[in-house]
Scaffold this active site. Structure first.
Site, PDB file in Angstrom:
ATOM      1  N   GLU A  45      11.169  -4.556 -17.657  1.00 53.15           N
ATOM      2  CA  GLU A  45      10.963  -4.030 -16.307  1.00 53.15           C
ATOM      3  C   GLU A  45       9.497  -4.077 -15.894  1.00 53.15           C
ATOM      4  OE1 GLU A  45      13.091  -3.488 -14.074  1.00 53.15           O
ATOM      5  OE2 GLU A  45      14.856  -3.718 -15.339  1.00 53.15           O
ATOM      6  N   TYR A 128      10.661   2.925  -9.074  1.00 53.05           N
ATOM      7  CA  TYR A 128      11.645   1.896  -9.386  1.00 53.05           C
ATOM      8  C   TYR A 128      11.818   1.739 -10.896  1.00 53.05           C
ATOM      9  CZ  TYR A 128      13.522  -2.505 -10.795  1.00 53.05           C
ATOM     10  OH  TYR A 128      14.251  -3.441 -11.472  1.00 53.05           O
ATOM     11  N   ASP A 146      14.832  -2.366  -5.477  1.00 57.11           N
ATOM     12  CA  ASP A 146      13.803  -3.397  -5.461  1.00 57.11           C
ATOM     13  C   ASP A 146      14.073  -4.316  -4.282  1.00 57.11           C
ATOM     14  OD1 ASP A 146      15.980  -4.920  -6.249  1.00 57.11           O
ATOM     15  OD2 ASP A 146      15.000  -5.807  -7.997  1.00 57.11           O
ATOM     16  N   CYS A 214      30.784  -6.653   4.271  1.00 56.63           N
ATOM     17  CA  CYS A 214      29.412  -6.927   4.700  1.00 56.63           C
ATOM     18  C   CYS A 214      29.336  -7.040   6.222  1.00 56.63           C
ATOM     19  CB  CYS A 214      28.903  -8.208   4.039  1.00 56.63           C
ATOM     20  SG  CYS A 214      27.197  -8.604   4.493  1.00 56.63           S
TER      21      CYS A 214
END
Length: 352
Positions: A45, A128, A146, A214
């Site tokens: 990360e 994050y 992110d 969507c």
């Protein structure tokens, strides 16, 4: 399709299409009880911040081979870690990597804390990263946000609020879909979706597991999202790099100050970087200015370095920097901008 079904559809897709990565425990293995190594998750990360998976894979393998756990990394020499990081960019991450490893050893007996609230107190770990580690390594119900997740949420809800102002809005959407039962897999699933299907350009809507709910796909606006507030043009800064070799072939280098850009990295002595920096040579010599300049773009500015070269006698005594012997000098351990300057200068200085 409701919020729960969005999450289920995404996890079902991830079970089949999860990308294999050196630090990732695949869905079938997680279901069988295999747990991720918090150290490798944390390392990935930190490396992935503003860097692509493709660029990180080899660096992650190299780091885990050299320093297989956080205790070993905490004991590493700063210069060795900075050299291994060279080329990955954003070098403050490498400095914070060491600070964090040492804090985990000193304050947590070498075991990463499991919760978001504890993780975020460690050096170099922001919101994050704390969310990603707590979710992926410990299955804490933390929500990751992110650039990939922002894009998925903007399109899923057809929200035209521009970034960065939209971040809390998109976080609210993402929190609604975070899985309580499989938060680690969900975090990786939504990021994988953004990286491989819901891409910035030419999203593969036809095979997207979220194509039905969507709103942007229904409205035909997916290519326009997420909206972004226009950025100011990057300024250009200038400087001079002084590259010299001693009679025995040793290179004149310096370790940059810990604070500031490229902090703690090995490089060439340079002037300050600005609009019109004052010249400063690390030693009196017959310096030659080369025609080609080293150009590099950082996060907030473009840099153009004039390259000056010189040959030095064996008894040379610079006022700044030190000599690196020809048999130990490794130009690949330099940050990218310094490697560019080396390439320009080496044609002139490689024969001694």
């Amino acid at each position: 399709m409701g919020k729960t079904r969005v999450t289920s559809a995404l996890l079902d897709w991830y079970d089949v299409h999860a990308r294999e990565m050196p630090w990732r425990v695949m869905p079938a293995d997680r279901k069988a009880g295999v747990r991720p190594d918090p150290y490798t998750v944390w390392l990935s990360e930190v490396m992935l911040q503003q860097t692509t998976v493709a660029a990180v894979r080899d660096y992650h393998r190299k780091f885990t081979a050299m320093w297989p756990n956080v205790v070993v990394l905490a004991e590493a020499e700063d210069a060795d870690v900075m050299a291994a990081w060279a080329g990955l960019g954003y070098y403050a991450r490498a400095r914070n990597l060491l600070k964090c490893a040492r804090a985990v050893v000193a304050e947590h007996d070498g075991a990463f804390p499991q919760t978001y609230d504890e993780l975020i107190t460690l050096p170099g770990i922001g919101p994050y990263t704390a969310a990603a580690i707590s979710a992926i390594a410990f299955d804490e119900p933390s929500t990751v946000l992110d650039g990939n997740v922002e894009r998925v949420m903007a399109r899923l809800y057809n929200d035209e609020t521009p970034l960065p102002a939209a971040k809390p809005v998109f976080m609210g959407y993402a929190e609604q879909h975070t899985s309580a039962n499989r938060p680690g897999d969900y975090a990786q699933a939504v990021m994988d979706l953004g990286a491989t299907i819901c891409t910035p350009k030419n999203p593969a809507c036809g095979i997207c597991p979220l194509r039905e709910p969507c709103d942007a796909r229904s409205a035909g606006t997916q290519l326009e999202l997420p909206k972004k507030t226009p950025k100011k043009p990057k300024p250009t800064r200038y400087g001079t790099a002084y590259i010299a070799r001693r009679a025995d072939g040793a290179w004149l280098v310096e370790t940059r100050p810990d604070k500031g850009l490229l902090g703690g990295m090995l490089g060439w002595p340079t002037t300050d970087w600005g609009d019109d920096p004052a010249p400063f040579a690390p030693i009196e010599a017959d310096w030659t200015t080369l025609n080609e300049t080293a150009r590099h773009t950082f996060t907030h500015f473009h840099l153009i370095l004039t390259v000056q070269v010189a040959r030095l006698p064996q008894n040379a005594a610079p006022t700044r920097g030190h000599f690196s012997a020809v048999d130990t000098f490794d130009h690949t351990a330099l940050p990218t901008v310094m490697q560019k300057a080396y390439t320009i200068a080496n044609a002139t200085l490689r024969t001694v």
